[in-house]
Design an enzyme around this catalytic site. Structure first.
Site, PDB file in Angstrom:
ATOM      1  N   PHE A   1       0.848  -1.204   0.000  1.00 48.76           N
ATOM      2  CA  PHE A   1       0.000   0.000   0.000  1.00 48.76           C
ATOM      3  C   PHE A   1       0.875   1.242   0.000  1.00 48.76           C
ATOM      4  CE2 PHE A   1      -3.636   2.573   1.682  1.00 48.76           C
ATOM      5  CZ  PHE A   1      -4.530   2.244   0.681  1.00 48.76           C
TER       6      PHE A   1
ATOM      7  N   THR B   1       4.181  -4.688  -4.463  1.00 50.11           N
ATOM      8  CA  THR B   1       5.345  -4.416  -3.613  1.00 50.11           C
ATOM      9  C   THR B   1       6.562  -4.127  -4.491  1.00 50.11           C
ATOM     10  OG1 THR B   1       6.084  -6.718  -3.466  1.00 50.11           O
ATOM     11  CG2 THR B   1       4.478  -5.979  -1.831  1.00 50.11           C
TER      12      THR B   1
ATOM     13  N   GLY C   1       3.940   1.556 -17.771  1.00 51.20           N
ATOM     14  CA  GLY C   1       2.870   2.173 -16.976  1.00 51.20           C
ATOM     15  C   GLY C   1       1.505   2.176 -17.628  1.00 51.20           C
TER      16      GLY C   1
ATOM     17  N   GLU D   1      13.503   8.215  -8.215  1.00 51.34           N
ATOM     18  CA  GLU D   1      13.548   7.672  -6.861  1.00 51.34           C
ATOM     19  C   GLU D   1      14.690   8.352  -6.107  1.00 51.34           C
ATOM     20  OE1 GLU D   1      11.818   4.619  -6.056  1.00 51.34           O
ATOM     21  OE2 GLU D   1      10.851   4.692  -8.011  1.00 51.34           O
TER      22      GLU D   1
ATOM     23  N   ASP E   1      16.249  -1.256 -14.791  1.00 49.09           N
ATOM     24  CA  ASP E   1      14.779  -1.211 -14.876  1.00 49.09           C
ATOM     25  C   ASP E   1      14.327  -1.450 -16.327  1.00 49.09           C
ATOM     26  OD1 ASP E   1      12.080  -0.265 -13.712  1.00 49.09           O
ATOM     27  OD2 ASP E   1      12.383   1.080 -15.412  1.00 49.09           O
TER      28      ASP E   1
ATOM     29  N   LYS F   1      12.151  -4.718 -18.026  1.00 44.79           N
ATOM     30  CA  LYS F   1      10.961  -4.583 -18.876  1.00 44.79           C
ATOM     31  C   LYS F   1      11.188  -5.269 -20.226  1.00 44.79           C
ATOM     32  CE  LYS F   1       9.585  -0.443 -16.419  1.00 44.79           C
ATOM     33  NZ  LYS F   1       9.826   0.991 -16.261  1.00 44.79           N
TER      34      LYS F   1
HETATM   35  N1  LIG Z   1       5.664   4.148  -8.894  1.00 48.15           N
HETATM   36  C1  LIG Z   1       5.314   3.932 -10.181  1.00 48.15           C
HETATM   37  O1  LIG Z   1       4.987   4.866 -10.911  1.00 48.15           O
HETATM   38  C2  LIG Z   1       5.297   2.525 -10.715  1.00 48.15           C
HETATM   39  C3  LIG Z   1       4.859   2.313 -12.033  1.00 48.15           C
HETATM   40  C4  LIG Z   1       4.772   0.999 -12.527  1.00 48.15           C
HETATM   41  C5  LIG Z   1       5.167  -0.053 -11.712  1.00 48.15           C
HETATM   42  N2  LIG Z   1       5.623   0.187 -10.445  1.00 48.15           N
HETATM   43  C6  LIG Z   1       5.989  -0.966  -9.595  1.00 48.15           C
HETATM   44  O2  LIG Z   1       4.926  -1.161  -8.662  1.00 48.15           O
HETATM   45  C7  LIG Z   1       5.433  -1.651  -7.425  1.00 48.15           C
HETATM   46  C8  LIG Z   1       5.046  -0.688  -6.302  1.00 48.15           C
HETATM   47  O3  LIG Z   1       5.623   0.576  -6.557  1.00 48.15           O
HETATM   48  P1  LIG Z   1       5.416   1.797  -5.541  1.00 48.15           P
HETATM   49  O4  LIG Z   1       5.929   2.991  -6.244  1.00 48.15           O
HETATM   50  O5  LIG Z   1       4.017   1.792  -5.023  1.00 48.15           O
HETATM   51  O6  LIG Z   1       6.398   1.384  -4.361  1.00 48.15           O
HETATM   52  P2  LIG Z   1       6.319   1.893  -2.830  1.00 48.15           P
HETATM   53  O7  LIG Z   1       5.733   3.264  -2.773  1.00 48.15           O
HETATM   54  O8  LIG Z   1       7.661   1.641  -2.240  1.00 48.15           O
HETATM   55  O9  LIG Z   1       5.234   0.927  -2.143  1.00 48.15           O
HETATM   56  C9  LIG Z   1       5.444  -0.431  -1.914  1.00 48.15           C
HETATM   57  C10 LIG Z   1       4.724  -0.835  -0.667  1.00 48.15           C
HETATM   58  O10 LIG Z   1       4.870  -2.249  -0.471  1.00 48.15           O
HETATM   59  C11 LIG Z   1       5.046  -2.473   0.916  1.00 48.15           C
HETATM   60  N3  LIG Z   1       5.679  -3.762   1.196  1.00 48.15           N
HETATM   61  C12 LIG Z   1       7.005  -4.076   1.181  1.00 48.15           C
HETATM   62  N4  LIG Z   1       7.181  -5.371   1.510  1.00 48.15           N
HETATM   63  C13 LIG Z   1       5.942  -5.885   1.753  1.00 48.15           C
HETATM   64  C14 LIG Z   1       5.461  -7.165   2.153  1.00 48.15           C
HETATM   65  N5  LIG Z   1       6.293  -8.188   2.357  1.00 48.15           N
HETATM   66  N6  LIG Z   1       4.117  -7.337   2.312  1.00 48.15           N
HETATM   67  C15 LIG Z   1       3.267  -6.317   2.111  1.00 48.15           C
HETATM   68  N7  LIG Z   1       3.666  -5.076   1.732  1.00 48.15           N
HETATM   69  C16 LIG Z   1       4.988  -4.868   1.544  1.00 48.15           C
HETATM   70  C17 LIG Z   1       5.902  -1.294   1.361  1.00 48.15           C
HETATM   71  O11 LIG Z   1       5.811  -1.124   2.749  1.00 48.15           O
HETATM   72  P3  LIG Z   1       7.014  -0.368   3.526  1.00 48.15           P
HETATM   73  O12 LIG Z   1       7.127   0.975   2.907  1.00 48.15           O
HETATM   74  O13 LIG Z   1       6.553  -0.341   4.929  1.00 48.15           O
HETATM   75  O14 LIG Z   1       8.226  -1.212   3.283  1.00 48.15           O
HETATM   76  C18 LIG Z   1       5.275  -0.141   0.572  1.00 48.15           C
HETATM   77  O15 LIG Z   1       4.196   0.450   1.253  1.00 48.15           O
HETATM   78  C19 LIG Z   1       6.953  -1.767  -7.608  1.00 48.15           C
HETATM   79  O16 LIG Z   1       7.274  -3.099  -7.956  1.00 48.15           O
HETATM   80  C20 LIG Z   1       7.245  -0.808  -8.767  1.00 48.15           C
HETATM   81  O17 LIG Z   1       8.384  -1.168  -9.503  1.00 48.15           O
HETATM   82  C21 LIG Z   1       5.684   1.447  -9.926  1.00 48.15           C
END
Ligand SMILES: NC(=O)c1ccc[n+]([C@@H]2O[C@H](COP(=O)([O-])OP(=O)(O)OC[C@H]3O[C@@H](n4cnc5c(N)ncnc54)[C@H](OP(=O)(O)O)[C@@H]3O)[C@@H](O)[C@H]2O)c1
Length: 325
Positions: A11, A87, A145, A201, A212, A216
């Site tokens: 989340f 995650t 995306g 990041e 990255d 992909k």
């Molecule tokens: N951001 C983008 O625009 C984007 C676009 C496409 C794809 N993605 C992909 O989507 C995924 C999420 O990205 P994000 O930007 O949302 O990352 P994020 O903001 O770091 O969120 C990931 C969440 O997962 C939680 N988490 C970590 N380990 C976990 C576990 N074992 N069980 C349950 N929850 C867990 C984290 O909690 P903690 O913070 O407490 O560790 C964090 O809240 C990644 O794989 C990323 O590569 C991201």
């Protein structure tokens, strides 16, 4: 109205983005006969489970009190149809998302994911497990995306043979290279600006090094071309060594330097692109150019990241999966 229950695992930026979109689109989805309920949300620090549906508005607006149930138990034991895995993944082990997906598929739940790493590490294993259990595993959001690149290339162009695919698949590096070309700034200044704009990041190492983009590329090759390729087989060069002088010289001769994934070539590298070429996209956009035998060259351009944009791909996968239920 068909009720479909989701478990959201992770989340963070994307998990919260999806929750916002589920709230925004509730009546739009209901008008299409779909009632999406969130039966559980898991974070690293704990979980919230509700059989009648987690109150997303409250979860988004207040500091949640996470329960103690472990992610593994929530995935296995909560009554739900789809696990949405969001995650961050370790590119070498695929964890923790790899285990989350295996637990979901072994407990009869479909999977939708934005997390690349489990697929990069264990593509065949995961797709095999999904197939064996008659479940679906969808991952449109892992590549480019908001751009519906995987399903467009795989399904909408199935009359064609895709001869090759070229992609600009990382918004951060495209933003940096575009800034270097437009403003003549060096790599470090452009990176600092990307970070201040929230595009990069705080640790953008994997973006800059091309990791990255390589991840992909492996998903595109495996899923769209049906050609198994391992991440370790790729030749990857990032943008760290691209100098302002090189960008200037390229510009002088009518070219831009872009970080391009050549899918059949199995390479990621800074590449000279003519300025009037469709892959010469500005800012933090992504683009995918596919060369086909019938349709010719087609280019898809759009947002490669962002919570709202990525939720478009996730929701599309959730809707498609729901049709099978
Ligand atoms: N951001 C983008 O625009 C984007 C676009 C496409 C794809 N993605 C992909 O989507 C995924 C999420 O990205 P994000 O930007 O949302 O990352 P994020 O903001 O770091 O969120 C990931 C969440 O997962 C939680 N988490 C970590 N380990 C976990 C576990 N074992 N069980 C349950 N929850 C867990 C984290 O909690 P903690 O913070 O407490 O560790 C964090 O809240 C990644 O794989 C990323 O590569 C991201």
């Amino acid at each position: 109205l068909k009720e479909v229950k989701l478990i959201i695992v992770g989340f963070g930026v994307i998990g919260r983005g999806l929750a916002n979109t589920l709230l925004d689109k509730r009546s739009h989805l209901r008008s299409q006969g779909l009632d999406l309920k969130v039966a559980g949300v898991c974070e690293a620090q704990g979980s919230i489970v509700s059989d009648s549906g987690v109150d997303l508005k409250r979860l988004l607006s207040s500091k949640p009190r996470w329960g103690r149930a472990k992610t593994q138990d929530v995935i296995r034991d909560t009554e739900a149809d789809i696990v949405v895995e969001l995650t961050p993944g370790n590119i070498k082990t695929g964890e923790p998302g790899l285990s989350h997906m295996v637990w979901a598929l072994n407990s009869g739940k479909h999977v939708v994911s934005s997390n690349k790493s489990p697929l990069v590490v264990a593509y065949d294993k995961l797709l095999g497990l999904a197939g064996k259990n008659n479940l679906s595993l969808k991952f449109e959001a892992t590549v480019a995306g908001a751009i519906p690149v995987l399903e467009t290339l795989k399904r909408e162009l199935r009359a064609n043979k895709a001869q090759n695919i070229y992609g600009i698949l990382n918004g951060t590096t495209n933003y940096i290279l575009s800034k270097m070309a437009e403003e003549g700034v060096d790599y470090h200044a452009a990176l600092a600006e990307a970070q201040s704009m929230g595009y990069a990041e705080s640790d953008p190492k994997y973006d800059i090094m091309g990791v990255d983009t390589g991840a992909k590329l492996t998903i595109l090759s495996n899923y769209v071309l049906g050609e198994p390729v391992k991440f370790s087989e790729l030749t990857i060069e990032g943008i760290e060594r691209v100098t302002p002088e090189a960008v200037h010289l390229a510009g002088h001769y009518g070219y831009a330097i872009k970080l391009v994934a050549d899918v059949r070539g199995k390479t990621v590298a800074p590449t000279l692109i003519p300025k009037d070429h469709p892959l010469n996209i500005p800012g933090n956009l992504n683009a995918v150019l596919v060369e086909t035998d019938l349709a010719g060259d087609l280019t898809l351009i759009g947002a490669g990241a962002g919570p709202r944009e990525t939720s478009s791909a996730l929701l599309q996968d959730i809707i498609e999966t729901s049709k099978q239920l």
